[in-house]
Write an enzyme that holds these catalytic residues in place. Structure first.
Site, short mmCIF file in Angstrom:
data_model
loop_
_atom_site.label_atom_id
_atom_site.label_comp_id
_atom_site.label_asym_id
_atom_site.label_seq_id
_atom_site.Cartn_x
_atom_site.Cartn_y
_atom_site.Cartn_z
CE LYS A 329 -4.23 -1.79 2.19
NZ LYS A 329 -3.86 -3.20 2.42
CG PHE A 393 -14.44 0.31 8.10
CD1 PHE A 393 -13.25 0.41 8.78
CD2 PHE A 393 -14.90 1.43 7.41
CE1 PHE A 393 -12.53 1.59 8.80
CE2 PHE A 393 -14.18 2.62 7.42
CZ PHE A 393 -13.00 2.70 8.12
#
Length: 405
Positions: A329, A393
């Site tokens: 990332k 999440f």
């Protein structure tokens, strides 16, 4: 009973790091970030966008007008992966081909545009294509149409673990013999004003707008948040015996999968990493391997304060300190639901090439991260067993174990 082994016979990538697999791998190995200041947004925000993508050229003007960007990216990545696997969609038995793609936010661009039309006072100004353009399931439908894949198709929506969940789900379709081939992965393109404002209000975005190229710093002591990205990653999966029977090039093998839930908080990771530890241990058990067998980890590594330390402690507990760890990332940004698919592809490439990419922008490793995190430059080393981890999440966690073919 031996572990169930699934061959990765094709890869497709359309990401900020490049328009195909070769471009992606070169950029990820270089450790050069794709992040830049996003001038399309009302507030200063650092993002990683796919540059130069021409939907009209890739899909044709008519199809491009009827689909949203998250679908367009996935269709192109899927075509790449199928071609890489050596399949001719005009000749295969489409009834035995499945599609499993991860996505969370769907066509938010369409939602925001059409909502503005509605607020203008005329409901008739809302496009009749709105529903099929924003619904998350439509990506698997469009890819199935494009590939003439008439087996089971579905979308996994486990937030930032969606792409990893998709690969694990695809493996189960092959295990059950519901399919002979599964096109699996993830896609996301939701870098819209509303979505990014929501992330900003949650306090999870990097604030380094004055130095965008170094904004995403996984595992660094000075990390301050993630950089949101878009992209699509697709893998073609087949039972290993079937792939070998047709003399396919097997890039790597998916040997284990595990998933678990924090059951703690809708956005924050469980402080002890209980969910990702359960998922990782389940994946290793499924693969009939131990933590000490793992040579390389492509970590979730978001560059957020909580995630990186919690994940690092779990990796240390489960794997020890031998594995070479990276977070790609730092180069690509966080592609949300697509992240796990991109990272699965990079993990396959690390095994294939015997190269672990560096974690971009890692200047000083956080003292709480007691791992061998690759930094500054790629590290060449034999990679026989590798793990890719994802957290999302809602407390969703997933892990994949790959081995050399």
């Amino acid at each position: 009973m031996p572990p169930f082994e699934v061959a990765v016979t094709g890869l497709g990538l359309v990401t900020p790091a490049g328009a195909d697999v070769a471009e992606n791998w070169d950029r990820v190995r270089s450790g050069r970030s794709c992040a830049s200041l996003d001038e399309t947004l009302p507030d200063p925000t650092v993002t990683c966008r796919v540059r130069g993508f021409d939907a009209d050229a890739a899909l044709g003007p008519f199809a491009a007008r009827q689909t949203e960007r998250f679908v367009q990216l996935a269709v192109v990545a899927a075509r790449q992966a199928v071609a890489d696997a050596g399949w001719d969609t005009g000749a295969w038995d489409g009834a035995r081909v499945g599609i499993v793609l991860g996505n969370s936010l769907g066509g938010m661009q369409s939602v925001e545009r059409q909502h503005a039309n509605l607020l203008g006072g005329d409901p008739r100004a809302v496009s009749p294509l709105l529903l099929p353009m924003f619904m998350v399931n439509m990506v698997s439908g469009y890819v199935a149409i494009d590939l003439d894949a008439r087996g089971p198709s579905q979308v996994t929506a486990t937030a930032c673990a969606s792409g990893t969940t998709a690969v694990g789900t695809a493996r189960e379709l092959l295990r059950s013999r519901a399919c002979d081939i599964v096109v699996a992965g993830g896609t996301e393109s939701a870098l819209t004003p509303l979505v990014l404002a929501a992330f900003r209000r949650m306090g999870v975005l990097s604030r380094r707008c004055d130095e965008p190229a170094t904004a995403c710093r996984p595992f660094d002591v000075d990390r301050d948040g993630l950089v949101a990205a878009e992209g699509a990653g697709v893998l073609v999966l087949e039972r290993l015996a079937d792939a070998r029977a047709r003399n396919a090039h097997v890039r790597a093998v998916v040997r284990g999968y595990g998933a678990a839930t924090d059951a703690y908080h809708v956005a924050a990771p469980e402080p002890n990493g209980r969910g990702i530890e359960l998922a990782l241990r389940a994946a290793l058990k499924d693969a009939q391997l131990t933590g000490s067998d793992v040579d390389h980890v492509n970590a979730h590594g978001t560059s957020t304060l909580q995630n990186d330390v919690i994940e690092a402690r779990v990796l240390r507990r489960v794997l020890g300190g031998r594995s070479l760890v990276t977070s790609t990332k730092g180069v690509t940004g966080h592609a949300l639901a697509a992240a796990g698919a991109l990272e699965a592809a990079y993990t396959v490439l690390a095994i294939e090439h015997g190269v672990v990419p560096p974690t971009a922008n890692l200047m000083t490793v956080d003292p709480a991260v007691e791992l061998d995190v690759v930094r500054a430059a790629e590290r060449k080393a034999p990679v026989e067993v590798a793990v890719s981890t994802s957290l999302g999440f809602g407390g969703h966690n997933a892990a994949l174990v790959f081995t050399a073919a």
